[in-house]
Write an enzyme that holds these catalytic residues in place. Structure first.
Site, PDB file in Angstrom:
ATOM      1  N   ARG A   1      26.401   6.948   3.569  1.00 24.43           N
ATOM      2  CA  ARG A   1      25.546   8.146   4.351  1.00 24.43           C
ATOM      3  C   ARG A   1      26.554   9.417   3.569  1.00 24.43           C
ATOM      4  NH1 ARG A   1      25.638   5.584   9.957  1.00 24.43           N
ATOM      5  NH2 ARG A   1      26.615   4.409   9.387  1.00 24.43           N
TER       6      ARG A   1
ATOM      7  N   GLU B   1      35.447   1.542  13.653  1.00 24.19           N
ATOM      8  CA  GLU B   1      35.336   1.183  14.805  1.00 24.19           C
ATOM      9  C   GLU B   1      34.897  -0.296  15.179  1.00 24.19           C
ATOM     10  OE1 GLU B   1      31.210   4.003  16.154  1.00 24.19           O
ATOM     11  OE2 GLU B   1      31.169   3.681  18.413  1.00 24.19           O
TER      12      GLU B   1
HETATM   13  O1  LIG Z   1      35.121   7.999  11.784  1.00 27.13           O
HETATM   14  P1  LIG Z   1      35.142   6.334  11.063  1.00 27.13           P
HETATM   15  O2  LIG Z   1      35.689   5.803  12.386  1.00 27.13           O
HETATM   16  O3  LIG Z   1      35.826   6.367  10.309  1.00 27.13           O
HETATM   17  O4  LIG Z   1      33.572   5.893  10.653  1.00 27.13           O
HETATM   18  C1  LIG Z   1      32.904   7.072  10.348  1.00 27.13           C
HETATM   19  C2  LIG Z   1      31.849   6.049   9.484  1.00 27.13           C
HETATM   20  O5  LIG Z   1      31.001   4.942   9.950  1.00 27.13           O
HETATM   21  C3  LIG Z   1      29.789   4.894   9.031  1.00 27.13           C
HETATM   22  O6  LIG Z   1      29.923   4.831   7.534  1.00 27.13           O
HETATM   23  P2  LIG Z   1      30.030   2.597   7.736  1.00 27.13           P
HETATM   24  O7  LIG Z   1      31.358   2.638   7.328  1.00 27.13           O
HETATM   25  O8  LIG Z   1      29.495   2.441   9.055  1.00 27.13           O
HETATM   26  O9  LIG Z   1      28.817   2.427   5.580  1.00 27.13           O
HETATM   27  P3  LIG Z   1      27.552   2.683   6.076  1.00 27.13           P
HETATM   28  O10 LIG Z   1      27.426   4.183   5.533  1.00 27.13           O
HETATM   29  O11 LIG Z   1      27.890   2.620   4.568  1.00 27.13           O
HETATM   30  O12 LIG Z   1      27.012   1.832   6.516  1.00 27.13           O
HETATM   31  C4  LIG Z   1      29.609   6.508   8.927  1.00 27.13           C
HETATM   32  O13 LIG Z   1      28.289   6.942   7.731  1.00 27.13           O
HETATM   33  C5  LIG Z   1      30.827   6.912   8.538  1.00 27.13           C
HETATM   34  O14 LIG Z   1      31.050   6.935   7.678  1.00 27.13           O
HETATM   35  N1  LIG Z   2      27.865   4.998  16.117  1.00 26.94           N
HETATM   36  C1  LIG Z   2      27.402   5.044  15.614  1.00 26.94           C
HETATM   37  N2  LIG Z   2      26.459   5.563  14.637  1.00 26.94           N
HETATM   38  C2  LIG Z   2      26.381   5.573  13.118  1.00 26.94           C
HETATM   39  N3  LIG Z   2      27.468   5.436  12.994  1.00 26.94           N
HETATM   40  C3  LIG Z   2      28.009   4.918  13.199  1.00 26.94           C
HETATM   41  N4  LIG Z   2      30.001   5.043  12.341  1.00 26.94           N
HETATM   42  C4  LIG Z   2      30.233   4.312  13.184  1.00 26.94           C
HETATM   43  N5  LIG Z   2      29.876   4.628  14.386  1.00 26.94           N
HETATM   44  C5  LIG Z   2      28.782   5.185  14.173  1.00 26.94           C
END
Ligand SMILES: O=P(O)(O)OC[C@H]1O[C@H](OP(=O)(O)OP(=O)(O)O)[C@H](O)[C@@H]1O
Ligand SMILES: Nc1ncnc2[nH]cnc12
Length: 269
Positions: free
Chosen positions: A156, A193
Protein backbone atom coordinates in the site's frame (compact mmCIF):
# COMPACT_ATOMS: atom_id res chain seq x y z
CA UNK A 1 13.35 59.90 31.71
CA UNK A 2 11.91 62.11 28.95
CA UNK A 3 8.50 60.55 29.63
CA UNK A 4 8.48 62.01 33.13
CA UNK A 5 9.63 65.39 31.79
CA UNK A 6 6.71 65.65 29.36
CA UNK A 7 4.25 64.63 32.07
CA UNK A 8 5.55 67.52 34.12
CA UNK A 9 4.53 69.88 31.33
CA UNK A 10 1.04 68.46 31.41
CA UNK A 11 0.67 67.96 27.64
CA UNK A 12 -0.49 64.98 25.64
CA UNK A 13 2.59 62.85 25.57
CA UNK A 14 2.95 61.10 22.22
CA UNK A 15 6.07 59.28 23.27
CA UNK A 16 4.46 57.85 26.36
CA UNK A 17 1.46 56.73 24.31
CA UNK A 18 3.73 55.16 21.75
CA UNK A 19 5.66 53.30 24.42
CA UNK A 20 2.33 52.00 25.82
CA UNK A 21 1.25 50.93 22.36
CA UNK A 22 4.55 49.18 21.77
CA UNK A 23 4.22 47.39 25.08
CA UNK A 24 0.76 46.18 24.08
CA UNK A 25 2.06 44.40 21.02
CA UNK A 26 5.45 42.78 20.91
CA UNK A 27 4.91 42.15 17.20
CA UNK A 28 5.17 45.86 16.26
CA UNK A 29 8.86 45.52 15.97
CA UNK A 30 10.11 47.92 13.38
CA UNK A 31 12.48 50.83 13.12
CA UNK A 32 9.63 53.09 11.94
CA UNK A 33 7.97 53.77 15.32
CA UNK A 34 11.41 54.19 16.90
CA UNK A 35 12.19 56.85 14.30
CA UNK A 36 9.01 58.73 15.18
CA UNK A 37 9.77 58.28 18.85
CA UNK A 38 13.12 59.98 18.30
CA UNK A 39 11.50 62.79 16.32
CA UNK A 40 9.06 63.35 19.15
CA UNK A 41 11.81 63.26 21.72
CA UNK A 42 13.97 65.81 19.85
CA UNK A 43 10.86 67.98 19.34
CA UNK A 44 10.09 67.88 23.06
CA UNK A 45 13.64 68.86 24.00
CA UNK A 46 13.64 71.79 21.61
CA UNK A 47 10.13 72.91 22.61
CA UNK A 48 11.40 73.86 26.04
CA UNK A 49 13.87 76.44 24.71
CA UNK A 50 12.34 78.21 21.70
CA UNK A 51 9.90 81.07 20.90
CA UNK A 52 6.09 80.56 20.78
CA UNK A 53 6.05 80.01 17.00
CA UNK A 54 8.95 77.63 17.19
CA UNK A 55 7.32 75.89 20.13
CA UNK A 56 4.05 75.60 18.17
CA UNK A 57 5.75 74.08 15.14
CA UNK A 58 7.78 71.79 17.34
CA UNK A 59 4.59 70.76 19.15
CA UNK A 60 3.08 69.91 15.76
CA UNK A 61 6.14 67.84 15.07
CA UNK A 62 5.65 66.12 18.41
CA UNK A 63 1.98 65.55 17.55
CA UNK A 64 2.99 63.95 14.27
CA UNK A 65 5.13 61.59 16.31
CA UNK A 66 1.86 60.42 17.88
CA UNK A 67 -0.24 60.29 14.71
CA UNK A 68 2.16 58.32 12.55
CA UNK A 69 2.96 55.63 15.10
CA UNK A 70 -0.77 55.34 15.78
CA UNK A 71 -1.43 54.91 12.08
CA UNK A 72 1.42 52.43 11.87
CA UNK A 73 0.09 50.57 14.89
CA UNK A 74 -3.43 50.38 13.41
CA UNK A 75 -2.13 49.19 10.04
CA UNK A 76 0.20 46.57 11.47
CA UNK A 77 -2.40 45.17 13.87
CA UNK A 78 -4.93 44.93 11.04
CA UNK A 79 -2.27 43.07 9.01
CA UNK A 80 -1.67 40.73 11.95
CA UNK A 81 -5.42 40.13 12.27
CA UNK A 82 -5.59 39.30 8.56
CA UNK A 83 -2.69 36.85 8.95
CA UNK A 84 -4.34 35.21 11.98
CA UNK A 85 -7.66 34.96 10.10
CA UNK A 86 -5.88 33.38 7.11
CA UNK A 87 -4.09 30.80 9.27
CA UNK A 88 -7.40 29.98 11.06
CA UNK A 89 -9.04 29.49 7.66
CA UNK A 90 -6.16 27.29 6.49
CA UNK A 91 -6.37 25.17 9.66
CA UNK A 92 -10.14 24.81 9.17
CA UNK A 93 -9.62 23.79 5.52
CA UNK A 94 -7.04 21.23 6.64
CA UNK A 95 -9.47 19.87 9.24
CA UNK A 96 -12.11 19.56 6.51
CA UNK A 97 -9.71 17.63 4.30
CA UNK A 98 -8.72 15.29 7.11
CA UNK A 99 -12.36 14.72 8.08
CA UNK A 100 -13.20 13.79 4.49
CA UNK A 101 -10.17 11.46 4.23
CA UNK A 102 -11.04 9.83 7.53
CA UNK A 103 -14.64 9.18 6.54
CA UNK A 104 -13.51 7.70 3.20
CA UNK A 105 -11.56 4.93 4.97
CA UNK A 106 -13.61 1.81 5.64
CA UNK A 107 -13.07 -0.31 8.74
CA UNK A 108 -13.68 -4.06 8.39
CA UNK A 109 -13.78 -6.01 11.66
CA UNK A 110 -12.06 -9.40 11.94
CA UNK A 111 -10.01 -9.18 8.74
CA UNK A 112 -7.70 -10.92 7.93
CA UNK A 113 -7.90 -12.56 11.38
CA UNK A 114 -10.38 -12.43 14.25
CA UNK A 115 -9.80 -9.39 16.44
CA UNK A 116 -8.18 -7.23 13.71
CA UNK A 117 -10.04 -4.04 12.79
CA UNK A 118 -8.84 -3.70 9.21
CA UNK A 119 -8.39 -0.14 7.93
CA UNK A 120 -9.35 -0.44 4.28
CA UNK A 121 -7.90 2.41 2.20
CA UNK A 122 -9.36 1.07 -1.09
CA UNK A 123 -12.54 3.05 -0.39
CA UNK A 124 -10.44 6.23 -0.10
CA UNK A 125 -9.12 5.52 -3.60
CA UNK A 126 -12.71 5.53 -4.88
CA UNK A 127 -13.08 9.17 -3.76
CA UNK A 128 -10.78 11.21 -6.04
CA UNK A 129 -11.11 14.36 -3.93
CA UNK A 130 -10.22 12.60 -0.69
CA UNK A 131 -7.37 10.73 -2.43
CA UNK A 132 -6.00 13.97 -3.90
CA UNK A 133 -6.34 15.75 -0.55
CA UNK A 134 -4.32 12.94 1.04
CA UNK A 135 -1.49 13.34 -1.45
CA UNK A 136 -1.65 17.15 -1.26
CA UNK A 137 -1.32 17.16 2.53
CA UNK A 138 1.87 15.12 2.30
CA UNK A 139 3.21 17.17 -0.62
CA UNK A 140 2.57 20.44 1.22
CA UNK A 141 4.63 19.11 4.12
CA UNK A 142 7.55 17.70 2.12
CA UNK A 143 7.89 19.88 -0.98
CA UNK A 144 10.61 22.15 0.41
CA UNK A 145 12.53 19.60 2.45
CA UNK A 146 15.19 18.72 -0.11
CA UNK A 147 14.12 15.07 -0.23
CA UNK A 148 15.61 13.06 -3.10
CA UNK A 149 14.18 9.61 -2.27
CA UNK A 150 10.67 8.50 -1.43
CA UNK A 151 10.72 4.87 -0.31
CA UNK A 152 7.36 3.07 -0.35
CA UNK A 153 6.51 -0.20 1.39
CA UNK A 154 4.81 -3.02 -0.50
CA UNK A 155 1.96 -3.00 -1.20
CA UNK A 156 0.00 0.00 0.00
CA UNK A 157 3.02 2.30 0.23
CA UNK A 158 3.15 1.90 -3.58
CA UNK A 159 -0.20 3.71 -3.82
CA UNK A 160 0.75 6.81 -1.85
CA UNK A 161 4.53 7.00 -2.37
CA UNK A 162 4.81 7.55 -6.16
CA UNK A 163 2.43 10.56 -6.45
CA UNK A 164 4.20 12.20 -3.51
CA UNK A 165 7.61 11.49 -5.09
CA UNK A 166 6.54 12.96 -8.45
CA UNK A 167 5.10 16.08 -6.84
CA UNK A 168 8.19 16.84 -4.76
CA UNK A 169 10.66 15.95 -7.52
CA UNK A 170 12.12 12.86 -5.82
CA UNK A 171 12.77 9.34 -7.09
CA UNK A 172 10.58 6.50 -5.89
CA UNK A 173 12.21 3.37 -4.46
CA UNK A 174 10.01 0.33 -3.84
CA UNK A 175 10.66 -1.79 -0.76
CA UNK A 176 9.33 -5.16 -1.75
CA UNK A 177 8.36 -8.46 -0.19
CA UNK A 178 10.98 -11.27 -0.72
CA UNK A 179 11.88 -12.60 -4.17
CA UNK A 180 10.05 -9.90 -6.13
CA UNK A 181 12.96 -7.66 -7.08
CA UNK A 182 15.08 -9.00 -9.97
CA UNK A 183 18.38 -7.28 -9.18
CA UNK A 184 20.80 -7.63 -6.29
CA UNK A 185 19.00 -6.83 -3.02
CA UNK A 186 19.56 -6.20 0.67
CA UNK A 187 16.84 -7.48 3.00
CA UNK A 188 15.51 -6.97 6.51
CA UNK A 189 13.12 -9.19 8.45
CA UNK A 190 10.42 -7.74 10.69
CA UNK A 191 7.43 -8.78 12.81
CA UNK A 192 3.82 -7.73 12.10
CA UNK A 193 0.52 -7.41 13.98
CA UNK A 194 -0.34 -10.72 12.32
CA UNK A 195 2.90 -12.61 11.50
CA UNK A 196 6.45 -11.93 10.29
CA UNK A 197 7.75 -10.75 6.94
CA UNK A 198 10.78 -9.49 5.06
CA UNK A 199 11.43 -6.40 2.96
CA UNK A 200 13.99 -6.00 0.20
CA UNK A 201 15.52 -3.06 -1.64
CA UNK A 202 17.65 -2.98 -4.79
CA UNK A 203 21.33 -2.35 -4.22
CA UNK A 204 22.30 0.92 -5.92
CA UNK A 205 18.80 2.44 -5.78
CA UNK A 206 19.78 4.84 -2.99
CA UNK A 207 23.16 6.50 -2.49
CA UNK A 208 24.85 7.36 0.80
CA UNK A 209 23.88 10.84 2.04
CA UNK A 210 20.54 10.99 0.18
CA UNK A 211 17.61 12.46 2.12
CA UNK A 212 14.79 9.92 2.26
CA UNK A 213 11.12 9.94 3.15
CA UNK A 214 9.48 6.59 3.96
CA UNK A 215 5.82 6.31 3.00
CA UNK A 216 3.23 3.71 3.93
CA UNK A 217 -0.53 3.66 4.35
CA UNK A 218 -0.47 2.63 8.00
CA UNK A 219 1.69 2.08 11.06
CA UNK A 220 0.57 -0.66 13.42
CA UNK A 221 3.41 -2.28 15.40
CA UNK A 222 5.98 -0.22 13.49
CA UNK A 223 7.83 -3.35 12.29
CA UNK A 224 7.49 -2.50 8.60
CA UNK A 225 8.75 1.05 8.97
CA UNK A 226 11.64 -0.15 11.15
CA UNK A 227 12.68 -2.56 8.40
CA UNK A 228 12.52 0.29 5.88
CA UNK A 229 14.60 2.53 8.14
CA UNK A 230 17.22 -0.21 8.56
CA UNK A 231 17.42 -0.81 4.79
CA UNK A 232 17.95 2.88 4.06
CA UNK A 233 20.42 3.37 6.88
CA UNK A 234 22.46 0.38 5.70
CA UNK A 235 23.18 2.27 2.48
CA UNK A 236 23.92 5.52 4.33
CA UNK A 237 20.72 7.46 3.57
CA UNK A 238 19.39 10.08 5.98
CA UNK A 239 15.79 9.45 7.07
CA UNK A 240 13.97 12.78 7.05
CA UNK A 241 10.67 11.35 8.29
CA UNK A 242 8.27 8.42 8.08
CA UNK A 243 4.84 9.38 6.75
CA UNK A 244 1.69 7.30 7.11
CA UNK A 245 -1.91 8.01 6.44
CA UNK A 246 -3.12 6.08 9.51
CA UNK A 247 -1.63 5.30 12.90
CA UNK A 248 -3.01 2.54 15.11
CA UNK A 249 -1.92 4.43 18.20
CA UNK A 250 -2.79 1.62 20.65
CA UNK A 251 -0.06 -0.58 19.18
CA UNK A 252 2.60 2.03 20.01
CA UNK A 253 4.51 1.44 16.76
CA UNK A 254 5.74 5.02 17.02
CA UNK A 255 7.87 4.05 20.03
CA UNK A 256 9.79 1.50 17.95
CA UNK A 257 10.97 4.16 15.52
CA UNK A 258 13.36 5.60 18.11
CA UNK A 259 14.46 9.08 17.12
CA UNK A 260 12.98 8.88 13.61
CA UNK A 261 10.10 11.34 13.25
CA UNK A 262 6.67 10.04 12.24
CA UNK A 263 3.99 12.15 10.55
CA UNK A 264 0.43 10.83 10.33
CA UNK A 265 -2.86 12.25 9.12
CA UNK A 266 -5.29 10.08 11.08
CA UNK A 267 -5.07 8.30 14.40
CA UNK A 268 -7.36 5.23 14.52
CA UNK A 269 -8.27 2.88 17.34
O1 LIG B 1 3.36 -1.36 11.55
P1 LIG B 1 3.27 -2.78 11.13
O2 LIG B 1 2.83 -3.70 12.26
O3 LIG B 1 4.53 -3.27 10.50
O4 LIG B 1 2.12 -2.91 10.06
C1 LIG B 1 1.93 -2.00 9.02
C2 LIG B 1 2.02 -2.66 7.70
O5 LIG B 1 1.02 -3.65 7.58
C3 LIG B 1 0.31 -3.46 6.36
O6 LIG B 1 0.91 -4.09 5.30
P2 LIG B 1 0.91 -5.66 5.14
O7 LIG B 1 2.15 -6.22 5.72
O8 LIG B 1 -0.38 -6.21 5.62
O9 LIG B 1 1.10 -5.84 3.59
P3 LIG B 1 0.21 -5.45 2.33
O10 LIG B 1 0.29 -3.94 2.19
O11 LIG B 1 0.90 -6.15 1.25
O12 LIG B 1 -1.19 -5.90 2.56
C4 LIG B 1 0.39 -1.98 6.16
O13 LIG B 1 0.14 -1.63 4.80
C5 LIG B 1 1.76 -1.64 6.60
O14 LIG B 1 2.70 -1.82 5.57
N1 LIG C 1 -5.50 -3.05 11.36
C1 LIG C 1 -4.92 -2.95 10.18
N2 LIG C 1 -5.59 -2.49 9.12
C2 LIG C 1 -5.00 -2.40 7.92
N3 LIG C 1 -3.74 -2.75 7.70
C3 LIG C 1 -3.04 -3.22 8.73
N4 LIG C 1 -1.76 -3.63 8.83
C4 LIG C 1 -1.55 -3.99 10.10
N5 LIG C 1 -2.63 -3.81 10.84
C5 LIG C 1 -3.58 -3.34 10.00
Amino acid sequence: MFIKHVDDHNILNPNLLLVRLLKKTKKVNSKIPILFLLVGFVGEKRRQTKSINRRLSISLLSLSSLVFPLLYFCLSSSQQNKKKKKSREMAAAEDDRIARISSAIRVIPNFPKPGIMFQDITTLLLDPKAFKDTIDLFVERYKDKNISVVAGMEARGFIFGPPIALAIGAKFVPMRKPKKLPGEVISEEYSLEYGTDKLEMHVGAVQAGERALIVDDLIATGGTLCAGIRLLERVGAEIVECACLIELAELKGRDRLGDKPLFILISAV
